[in-house]
Scaffold this active site. Structure first.
Site, short mmCIF file in Angstrom:
data_model
loop_
_atom_site.label_atom_id
_atom_site.label_comp_id
_atom_site.label_asym_id
_atom_site.label_seq_id
_atom_site.Cartn_x
_atom_site.Cartn_y
_atom_site.Cartn_z
N PHE A 91 48.25 39.58 34.18
CA PHE A 91 47.01 40.29 33.85
C PHE A 91 47.22 41.76 34.20
O PHE A 91 47.40 42.09 35.38
CB PHE A 91 45.87 39.67 34.69
CG PHE A 91 44.52 40.25 34.45
CD1 PHE A 91 43.78 39.88 33.32
CD2 PHE A 91 43.95 41.13 35.35
CE1 PHE A 91 42.51 40.39 33.10
CE2 PHE A 91 42.67 41.66 35.14
CZ PHE A 91 41.96 41.28 34.01
N ILE A 138 46.91 33.40 69.82
CA ILE A 138 47.01 32.12 70.56
C ILE A 138 48.48 31.75 70.78
O ILE A 138 48.86 31.27 71.84
CB ILE A 138 46.23 31.01 69.81
CG1 ILE A 138 44.72 31.26 69.95
CG2 ILE A 138 46.59 29.61 70.35
CD1 ILE A 138 43.84 30.37 69.09
N GLN A 182 38.59 27.98 78.10
CA GLN A 182 37.43 28.25 77.24
C GLN A 182 37.70 29.41 76.26
O GLN A 182 37.22 29.40 75.13
CB GLN A 182 36.22 28.57 78.11
CG GLN A 182 34.93 28.21 77.43
CD GLN A 182 33.74 28.33 78.36
OE1 GLN A 182 33.64 29.29 79.13
NE2 GLN A 182 32.85 27.37 78.29
N THR A 189 45.56 47.23 36.33
CA THR A 189 45.80 48.31 37.29
C THR A 189 46.86 49.30 36.83
O THR A 189 47.87 48.91 36.24
CB THR A 189 46.25 47.68 38.63
OG1 THR A 189 45.25 46.76 39.05
CG2 THR A 189 46.47 48.72 39.72
N GLU A 190 46.62 50.57 37.14
CA GLU A 190 47.62 51.63 36.91
C GLU A 190 47.71 52.48 38.17
O GLU A 190 46.85 52.37 39.06
CB GLU A 190 47.20 52.50 35.72
CG GLU A 190 47.15 51.73 34.42
CD GLU A 190 46.76 52.59 33.23
OE1 GLU A 190 46.62 53.82 33.38
OE2 GLU A 190 46.60 52.01 32.15
N GLY A 230 53.88 35.52 72.07
CA GLY A 230 55.20 36.03 71.67
C GLY A 230 55.85 35.15 70.61
O GLY A 230 56.52 35.66 69.70
N GLU A 235 42.73 41.62 43.29
CA GLU A 235 41.57 41.15 42.51
C GLU A 235 40.26 41.75 43.04
O GLU A 235 39.21 41.12 43.05
CB GLU A 235 41.53 39.63 42.40
CG GLU A 235 42.78 39.14 41.68
CD GLU A 235 42.65 37.89 40.84
OE1 GLU A 235 41.53 37.48 40.54
OE2 GLU A 235 43.71 37.33 40.49
N GLY A 236 40.39 43.02 43.48
CA GLY A 236 39.25 43.76 44.01
C GLY A 236 39.26 43.73 45.53
O GLY A 236 39.24 42.66 46.13
N ARG A 262 38.39 35.78 41.20
CA ARG A 262 38.01 35.97 42.62
C ARG A 262 37.71 34.64 43.30
O ARG A 262 37.90 34.51 44.51
CB ARG A 262 36.83 36.96 42.70
CG ARG A 262 37.32 38.38 42.42
CD ARG A 262 36.23 39.39 42.17
NE ARG A 262 36.87 40.67 41.80
CZ ARG A 262 36.25 41.69 41.21
NH1 ARG A 262 34.97 41.59 40.91
NH2 ARG A 262 36.91 42.79 40.92
N1 CAA Z 1 31.02 40.84 33.73
C1 CAA Z 1 30.75 41.46 32.56
N2 CAA Z 1 30.49 42.78 32.47
C2 CAA Z 1 30.52 43.48 33.62
C3 CAA Z 1 30.80 42.91 34.87
C4 CAA Z 1 31.04 41.51 34.89
N3 CAA Z 1 31.31 40.89 36.05
N4 CAA Z 1 30.78 43.85 35.82
C5 CAA Z 1 30.47 45.00 35.20
N5 CAA Z 1 30.31 44.77 33.86
C6 CAA Z 1 29.94 45.74 32.84
C7 CAA Z 1 28.71 46.51 33.27
O1 CAA Z 1 27.53 45.80 32.94
C8 CAA Z 1 28.84 47.79 32.48
O2 CAA Z 1 28.39 47.59 31.18
P1 CAA Z 1 27.27 48.58 30.52
O3 CAA Z 1 27.88 49.95 30.64
O4 CAA Z 1 27.14 48.09 29.11
O5 CAA Z 1 26.06 48.42 31.35
C9 CAA Z 1 30.34 48.01 32.42
O6 CAA Z 1 30.95 46.73 32.70
C10 CAA Z 1 30.83 49.02 33.43
O7 CAA Z 1 30.41 48.56 34.70
P2 CAA Z 1 30.30 49.54 35.94
O8 CAA Z 1 29.50 50.75 35.53
O9 CAA Z 1 29.81 48.76 37.11
O10 CAA Z 1 31.82 49.97 36.13
P3 CAA Z 1 32.50 50.89 37.21
O11 CAA Z 1 33.47 51.78 36.52
O12 CAA Z 1 31.46 51.53 38.09
O13 CAA Z 1 33.37 49.86 38.08
C11 CAA Z 1 33.90 48.18 39.73
C12 CAA Z 1 32.83 48.85 38.83
C13 CAA Z 1 33.19 46.96 40.31
C14 CAA Z 1 34.36 49.09 40.86
C15 CAA Z 1 35.10 47.73 38.86
O14 CAA Z 1 35.83 48.85 38.38
C16 CAA Z 1 36.06 46.85 39.61
O15 CAA Z 1 35.84 45.63 39.71
N6 CAA Z 1 37.16 47.45 40.15
C17 CAA Z 1 38.21 46.65 40.81
C18 CAA Z 1 39.22 46.22 39.82
C19 CAA Z 1 40.00 45.03 40.31
O16 CAA Z 1 39.46 44.05 40.80
N7 CAA Z 1 41.29 45.11 40.11
C20 CAA Z 1 42.14 44.00 40.41
C21 CAA Z 1 43.31 44.02 39.48
S1 CAA Z 1 43.83 42.47 38.93
C22 CAA Z 1 44.64 41.74 40.20
O17 CAA Z 1 44.63 42.16 41.31
C23 CAA Z 1 45.31 40.46 39.82
C24 CAA Z 1 46.54 40.22 40.61
O18 CAA Z 1 47.60 40.63 40.19
C25 CAA Z 1 46.51 39.38 41.82
#
Ligand code: CAA
Length: 378
Positions: free
Chosen positions: A122, A336, A278, A125-126, A339, A362-363, A242
């Site tokens: 997936f 616990i 304890q 991220t950049e 060493g 994943e956030g 998540r």
């Molecule tokens: N489902 C559907 N739509 C959603 C949503 C959801 N859960 N969450 C937000 N949206 C929509 C919003 O409704 C909004 O739509 P409208 O503009 O039409 O209202 C749009 O998406 C934009 O939402 P936000 O304005 O809230 O977006 P934002 O830019 O402020 O970002 C954020 C919010 C929560 C910080 C988001 O950017 C985020 O989750 N960031 C973290 C990213 C992340 O988790 N990265 C992990 C990478 S993958 C990974 O880690 C996998 C791995 O390899 C292990």
């Protein structure tokens, strides 16, 4: 409200527990020490029909529910957190195809993943777009029957081994999050390069790499959902992801508790097991309390998803609580074991390094709080 597992889920749990004990746990130290991808285990998981657990049988999946999927991730994570995340991200890659794909896309791509013909990844991220995922700069430009992709994705789990990647790129016409689209990128058709391998603190059996797109041509029928709809696809996919990371963190937390209990009963100081103190009992009590709460939160979010109810907030709460629990538990388990726990090769030392990233990928925990507050304040 009932959180009892069904008989089928209990059977699955005991089968996977046995598999994890016999086939996964014995490899965990080597995977971690040498940074080895669990290739053989993934093949075995495919044979057991566990590489597409929550997807319909008609698309090669096991036709099971999300609770069953979370159970499998928890059991694997108890034995080897790296193996659990490899499977979790592989399974995550199929989710947006299932939810947003056309019937042709589902028929073509889902069996590739569910039957483990290819490993999934997936790519959101950049370098400059981590928490601020909407700031990504990779572009996809339509040229005849293809989208031409240019850019680089960082910290991609399974990046070097993946044969199918869900890619988020800028297409316009909207600005920011509204100009992002999602694509299914098959490596055998649209080759991309693997860049830097991250030398991580933990989760070392799971490979994390950069993937680089230079004029990479993706058939235009591989656009997933609508133009400009990619950010919402990514967010919806991460909601489900998540829960899996929550389950992974839960597995880590449970093993920390088990290790703390085992050692506290075995280790004697001042002529009695340290479990008689304890101070140790209180640590163990807090660990048992939090692991139970994390378990309820994770399976609550999974069962809401199974019932077709909204679960974004519950998934964020489960991931936040379970990952912070895993980290706290790991610190306590090392404390616990003293060493011995702090020494390379001890199980809790690995758990402590593995636990940390569950608060990041994943956030981050901060992102989960943003999601929770955003929904609570609506
Ligand atoms: N489902 C559907 N739509 C959603 C949503 C959801 N859960 N969450 C937000 N949206 C929509 C919003 O409704 C909004 O739509 P409208 O503009 O039409 O209202 C749009 O998406 C934009 O939402 P936000 O304005 O809230 O977006 P934002 O830019 O402020 O970002 C954020 C919010 C929560 C910080 C988001 O950017 C985020 O989750 N960031 C973290 C990213 C992340 O988790 N990265 C992990 C990478 S993958 C990974 O880690 C996998 C791995 O390899 C292990």
């Amino acid at each position: 409200m009932s959180f009892e597992f069904t008989e089928e889920q209990e059977l699955l749990q005991s089968a996977v527990r046995e598999f994890a004990k016999n086939e996964v746990e014995p490899l965990a130290v080597k995977l971690d020490r040498d940074g080895i991808f669990p290739a053989e285990t993934m093949r075995k998981l495919a044979e057991l029909d566990l590489t597409g657990i929550p997807y319909p049988i008609e698309y090669g999946g096991a036709g099971a529910d999300y609770v069953s999927y979370a159970l499998v991730i928890e059991e694997l994570a108890k034995a080897c957190a790296s193996t659990a995340v490899v499977l979790a991200v592989h399974t995550l890659a199929a989710a947006p195809i299932m939810q947003f794909g056309t019937s042709e896309q589902k028929k073509k791509f889902l069996p590739m993943l569910t039957e483990y013909k290819v490993l999934g990844a997936f790519a959101l991220t950049e370098a400059g777009a981590g928490t601020d995922a909407g700031a990504l700069t990779t572009t996809a430009t339509l040229d005849g029957d293809y989208y031409v992709i240019n850019g680089a994705k960082t910290f991609i789990t399974n990046g070097d081994e993946a044969g199918l990647v869900i890619l988020m790129a800028k297409t316009g016409p909207g600005e920011g999050t509204k100009g992002i689209s999602a694509f299914i990128v098959e490596k055998s058709v649209s080759d991309f390069a693997v860049g830097q391998h991250e030398d991580k603190m933990g989760m070392r059996g799971s490979h994390t790499t950069e993937i680089i797109f230079k004029n990479c041509r993706v058939p235009k029928e591989n656009l997933l959902g609508t133009i400009g709809g990619g950010f919402k696809i990514a967010m919806a996919t991460l909601d489900g992801g998540r829960i899996a990371i929550g389950a992974q963190a839960l597995g880590i937390a449970q093993t920390c508790l088990d290790e703390a209990v085992r050692y506290a009963k075995e280790r004697k100081q001042f002529g009695r097991p340290i479990a008689a103190n304890q101070a140790i009992q209180w640590m163990i009590a807090d660990m048992a309390k939090d692991v139970m709460a994390a378990r309820l939160l994770v399976y609550n979010a999974a069962s809401l998803r199974d019932k077709g109810k909204s679960y974004s907030m519950e998934a964020a709460i489960a991931k936040l609580f379970a990952s912070e629990t895993a980290m706290h538990h790991a610190v306590k388990a090392v404390q616990i074991q003293g060493g011995y726990g702090y020494t390379k090769g001890s199980k809790v030392e690995r758990l402590m390094r593995d636990a940390k990233v569950t608060e990041i990928y994943e956030g981050t925990s901060e992102v989960q709080r943003m999601v929770i507050a955003g929904i609570a304040l609506r």
